[in-house]
Design a protein around this motif. Sequence first.
Motif, PDB file in Angstrom:
ATOM      1  N   UNK A 115       0.873  -1.168   0.000  1.00  0.00           N
ATOM      2  CA  UNK A 115       0.000   0.000   0.000  1.00  0.00           C
ATOM      3  C   UNK A 115       0.908   1.214   0.000  1.00  0.00           C
TER       4      UNK A 115
ATOM      5  N   UNK B 292      12.068   0.323   3.665  1.00  0.00           N
ATOM      6  CA  UNK B 292      11.396   0.278   4.968  1.00  0.00           C
ATOM      7  C   UNK B 292      10.453  -0.919   5.034  1.00  0.00           C
TER       8      UNK B 292
ATOM      9  N   UNK C  92      13.166  -3.754   6.466  1.00  0.00           N
ATOM     10  CA  UNK C  92      12.910  -3.581   7.887  1.00  0.00           C
ATOM     11  C   UNK C  92      11.533  -4.064   8.305  1.00  0.00           C
ATOM     12  N   UNK C  93      10.796  -4.625   7.342  1.00  0.00           N
ATOM     13  CA  UNK C  93       9.516  -5.251   7.663  1.00  0.00           C
ATOM     14  C   UNK C  93       8.567  -4.316   8.408  1.00  0.00           C
ATOM     15  N   UNK C  94       8.567  -3.049   8.028  1.00  0.00           N
ATOM     16  CA  UNK C  94       7.608  -2.116   8.616  1.00  0.00           C
ATOM     17  C   UNK C  94       6.312  -2.202   7.818  1.00  0.00           C
TER      18      UNK C  94
ATOM     19  N   UNK D 133       1.601   0.582   5.494  1.00  0.00           N
ATOM     20  CA  UNK D 133       0.768   1.734   5.805  1.00  0.00           C
ATOM     21  C   UNK D 133       1.540   2.717   6.677  1.00  0.00           C
ATOM     22  N   UNK D 134       2.222   2.199   7.685  1.00  0.00           N
ATOM     23  CA  UNK D 134       2.959   3.074   8.585  1.00  0.00           C
ATOM     24  C   UNK D 134       4.132   3.730   7.850  1.00  0.00           C
ATOM     25  N   UNK D 135       4.853   2.919   7.089  1.00  0.00           N
ATOM     26  CA  UNK D 135       6.016   3.456   6.381  1.00  0.00           C
ATOM     27  C   UNK D 135       5.604   4.559   5.423  1.00  0.00           C
TER      28      UNK D 135
ATOM     29  N   UNK E 233      -0.077  -5.841   6.039  1.00  0.00           N
ATOM     30  CA  UNK E 233       1.156  -5.780   6.807  1.00  0.00           C
ATOM     31  C   UNK E 233       2.083  -6.851   6.248  1.00  0.00           C
TER      32      UNK E 233
ATOM     33  N   UNK F 192      -6.195   0.720  10.969  1.00  0.00           N
ATOM     34  CA  UNK F 192      -5.477   1.971  11.109  1.00  0.00           C
ATOM     35  C   UNK F 192      -6.505   2.995  10.679  1.00  0.00           C
TER      36      UNK F 192
ATOM     37  N   UNK G  31      -8.340   0.142   6.032  1.00  0.00           N
ATOM     38  CA  UNK G  31      -7.657   1.233   5.362  1.00  0.00           C
ATOM     39  C   UNK G  31      -8.547   1.913   4.337  1.00  0.00           C
TER      40      UNK G  31
ATOM     41  N   UNK H 186      -1.111   8.214  15.082  1.00  0.00           N
ATOM     42  CA  UNK H 186      -0.457   6.939  14.750  1.00  0.00           C
ATOM     43  C   UNK H 186       0.873   6.848  15.486  1.00  0.00           C
TER      44      UNK H 186
ATOM     45  N   UNK I 171       8.646   8.546  14.245  1.00  0.00           N
ATOM     46  CA  UNK I 171       7.777   7.375  14.070  1.00  0.00           C
ATOM     47  C   UNK I 171       8.552   6.192  13.490  1.00  0.00           C
ATOM     48  N   UNK I 172       9.265   6.468  12.402  1.00  0.00           N
ATOM     49  CA  UNK I 172       9.984   5.373  11.736  1.00  0.00           C
ATOM     50  C   UNK I 172      11.067   4.798  12.657  1.00  0.00           C
TER      51      UNK I 172
ATOM     52  N   UNK J 179       9.484   2.545  15.270  1.00  0.00           N
ATOM     53  CA  UNK J 179       9.056   1.273  14.687  1.00  0.00           C
ATOM     54  C   UNK J 179      10.271   0.391  14.417  1.00  0.00           C
ATOM     55  N   UNK J 180      11.308   1.013  13.876  1.00  0.00           N
ATOM     56  CA  UNK J 180      12.528   0.250  13.580  1.00  0.00           C
ATOM     57  C   UNK J 180      13.099  -0.367  14.845  1.00  0.00           C
TER      58      UNK J 180
ATOM     59  N   UNK K  48      11.145  -3.206  15.977  1.00  0.00           N
ATOM     60  CA  UNK K  48      11.277  -4.347  15.066  1.00  0.00           C
ATOM     61  C   UNK K  48      12.643  -5.005  15.230  1.00  0.00           C
TER      62      UNK K  48
END
Lengths: 866, 355
Positions: free
Chosen positions: A601, A647, A651-653, A656-658, A859, B92, B148, B274, B326-327, B330-331, B334
């Motif tokens: 996405x 990303x 990095x498996x983000x 949607x978030x990325x 995801x 989301x 979404x 978010x 944010x990124x 998340x990183x 992860x």
Amino acid sequence: MTDTESITQAEASSERARRADGPTAGPVDQPSALRLHGITKTFPGVRALSDVALDVVPGEIHALVGENGAGKSTLMAVASGALAADEGLVSIAGTVLETASPDEARRLGLGIVRQDPAVLPDLTVAENMAIGVGYRRVGGLRRAVAWAAAQLEPWGMGIDPTARVAELSVEQRFIVEIAKALALDPRVLILDEPTEHLSLEEVQLLFRRVREVVAGGAAVVYISHRIPEVKEISDRITVLRDGRVRGTFPTPEVDESQIIELVVGRKLEAVFPEKGSVAGTVGEAERLQLVGLSGAGFHEVSLAVRAGEIIGLAGVQGNGQAELVRAIAGQQPSTGEVRIDGRRVGRGGAAAAAAGVVYVPADRHREGVFLPLSVGENISAATLDEVAPAGFVRERRVLARARDMIERLSIKTPGPRVPVAALSGGNQQKVVLARTLLARPRVLVAEEPTQRVDAGARVDIYRILREAADDGAAVVVLSSDGVELEGLCDRVLILSRGEVVRELTGDEVTESAIATAALTATTVRARESVEHPSSRVRSWLRGDHAPAVALAAVFLGLGVAVAAVNPAYFSAFNLNTLLFMVAPLLFVGAAQQVVVLGSGFDLSVGPLMGFLVVLASYWIVDGGNLYVGLGLMLAGALGVGAINGLLVTRFAISPVVATLAMFMALQGLYLQLRSTPGGVIFAPVSELIQARVGVVPIVTIVGVVLLVALEFALRRTRWGVQLRAVGSQDAAAARLGIRVRLVRFGSYVVASLLVLPAAVVLMAQIGIGDGRPSISYTLSSVTVVVLAGTSIFGGRGSFIAVLAAAFLVQQILNVSPFLGLSQAWSYWLPGVVTLAAAGLYAVLRSGGRPRRRRRGAAIASPGGVA
Amino acid sequence: MTIADRSPRPPETSTTSVQVPPSARTADAVWRRALSGSWVPITLATLALFAVSPVIAPGSLDAAPLLSMLPFASVLAIAAAGQTLVVQQRGLDLSVPGMIALGAVMATALPQQYGWNPWAAVVAALLGTTAFGLLNGVVVGRLRIPPLVATLGMNAVLLGTVFAIANGTPSGAADELNRFALARTFGIPNTLLIAVVAIALAAVVAHRSVVGHRLSAVGVSEAAASVVGIRVGSYQVAAYGLAGLCYGAAGVLLAGYTKTPALFLGDQYLLPTVAAVVLGGTALTGGIASIAASAVAALFLTQLGQLLRSVGWPDALQLIAQAIVLILVVLLRELVPVLLRRRATRRLAAQAVSR
């Protein structure tokens, strides 16, 4: 004489057999087709295989038998390179498999038909086969259909190579898998439970083919827990139990009861608790009654189960057993009546649970346990009210109950607070049963309760089921393991084509009687491929191209209708505007489509357009440098695509978030660069972009041609097939050797590159460096893709439909002023159209085969899940 | 020769389960759990941020800057609570901008342009956003449209509604509402009081009540929740409805505080909600969520913004900073488990070798 003693003797005899006179073994020094030596494999909490040796010689059919959890599938995963052993050697046709690699194993001549084949449901049969065996063997994608048809022809199942695999029945899919494996001319063919889905006729067909294969000098490893079948087809039998080889025997020298004894490891009585019908604990009252229960896959089933009784359901897989069980548990719609103690149970899972039905599902990870939740929470999940006085959960009570159950069912866990995901399969199943017992079931419905459970836990599970029955529950067990049904059940019902066709009671409940009854009952299954005219229409409607036709019709209809109200709508000026305004939508829609096809996405497409326009506004101005401007735009697009792709894949983000972060960052960037509009775009460039032929702008023609080209690429090139494969099922695609991450990364880069022409057109449209008008294109791109009927989960869609959808969306935006609608409608219309289209497609497609698809597929997984 | 002769082997044990030392898998799962839904990391980060604030921008912890920051933190915290509920259901919510805008416009335009009683307008605003939230829930939970797509489409519908109600021009908040939003009780801004009460209430319900546990179960796995007899669809609809209520409350407070809210004032709240949810440790894969941690994260983000503003960063750069934070978070979430898993695997491998 104890049973264990007899087994060791058998092992000794097998040694002799191996050394001296394997029936079809030929000379001893002939290289084995498949040789496994000293294989050991440990999973967390379980030793799956210890020091396993297996020797399969060319020209033999070597059966591998064992119960659920004996290690058969693990062993074959090791043999086929899908799983690395902790210790031991695998050699195929005399060559040692150095690293665990399915490709390498395949190259050495090993073919495998798995129980859970790697299938790409959204791709056609021909495409699936071509990916599976390699394009070269097929002779290129273009010849794949003819080639697939030739491979499938001997099976005579009427499988259309151009059909989507998702539309095939289970047994048809299996035949495709077998045909695929045979097409590789393997020297060793491993068949893992091949007959689970097949009727007697198909089984005989399979046996003929298998015999042909070994006659040609190949070897076949035949994994099954159906003993009669194994007796019929195999030359030698190896028994696996608790991850150890318990002996290899020439088939004629052992009879069925001996095999069963070896498989189970002791007398059945030692494994299974005494039956209620023997002990006399079966009650008089009929606790569970089904009266004319019908549903998808089964019809008019009537039966009764008494308190304290365990009944088994058996039959060739896919004859409605699973659906029936789910319907009893309220997990699947049905008509007719389910009665408990004479009282009718309402519809739905909640009503069934309230009436005392407790369901133990087969798919433990998906339906059985809440993986990230603690053992304690899982144990109390079905009976929260009992630990929650006044509606608030008491943590201490949850833990106390959990400790009690852990003790009672000997669940191996570091403690009740540990996530259930950390437990072994058998212990997870015990957690499910603990939860079940706490709910004090009146009816307990268990589907494959011991699948992927180690042997120790299995004995406990049988005991637990029996105890539940002794406490007064009516127990229904669906199992594909005949030995299990024999040992556990008071009665066994055989289903065929959704109806109960046989009932075995008392002494009739034996493994071989169950297997025979199941197979003979199911001669020729009613094939669903009978073409009804209406089903053809339906299947066309569900196809990829139907939306394009429908959208084009709505587009034209809407245009004509508006023109009838206001003739100015068809003026050359308005047509030109419409066609020019649609151009960015074409490109940005195509961009979103590429990402969504790969089950991703991209929310950042809109602001990316604005960012590129602002970048251009510094160079593509009077006295600037056009090429530097274009170069900057290209670099910007590439950079954004690469960052998004990295990303998401590296990095498996979540995409949607990325891309949401990218959305905001790009917005910040262009606002920082141009907080107010500035930098007038060089007029000659704008005019060039707006050049037209008649009323048709050239950029629009370019867009249409590009989309048609993309559609061709999607169907006919490896890129297209791989993109759809990754979107369809990334884990399966990875198993088939597709580089999932690379393909997905590429999809983000391609998408950003497609945004570039959209930005160029937008630049000409607004004529000045301003990013703000671009924001709405994110929603527009999603609207276009959704309207085009593209599956938001990836894998299927059509660029032609995107083309039509883009025109329709622009048409909708264009008509509102002509109809005198207020500005609010310019928000309402795209929103409502998106929701309506998504809803419409959801309804249309839900009429298809039920597809168990993980929700939240947007995801992305990092791929390479074996 | 039969296979039933005797031999001296001792009876087999019935199980293959071996005692494995705390395995890589267990360590991974434990860490994932520790890092998801835990308020510890974000609370420490927030304390650290407040500790360094006076160093970076002297005077930034004085009463005046704090009192101007806290109302915005409160609004974001309430909106983030809503986003947390949706993310818990594996969604989301992209309709946050439209929801906040609707709450604000109903609270302001209804009294000014249609002559409503201001408090009736506030109630209507809350009911209106709740209704749209429920609609989101029906579209997602019943029609099975991916969240979404549903919320993106709904956002456009909401913005259209905002436009229609406002007749295209922003209205001013009624004096009563404005005064209430600016007032302090015992020296504490009313907005903060409301936020604290609302968050505390929501957190207790979410973490302790049966309803909260079921919401979590549905979020973890709809299929498994259905098997244990939970009405999955109803809980999803309820989650989206409650989220709508949160956004509405945020919109109303924002309208009251800013006096004349811009029509589309919600746009700048999408990413921060978010980010707050992610920073708060709620798992994007659903189920495990902490409303309180999201609220702390909202405080963190607002203070960070305040700090950046005080050292002269324009708003545009703030957007970029938020995206980067944010990124990075998340990183971090992860990568930490992955790194730990690698270490655990290496340790196990080393043990295996030494054995």
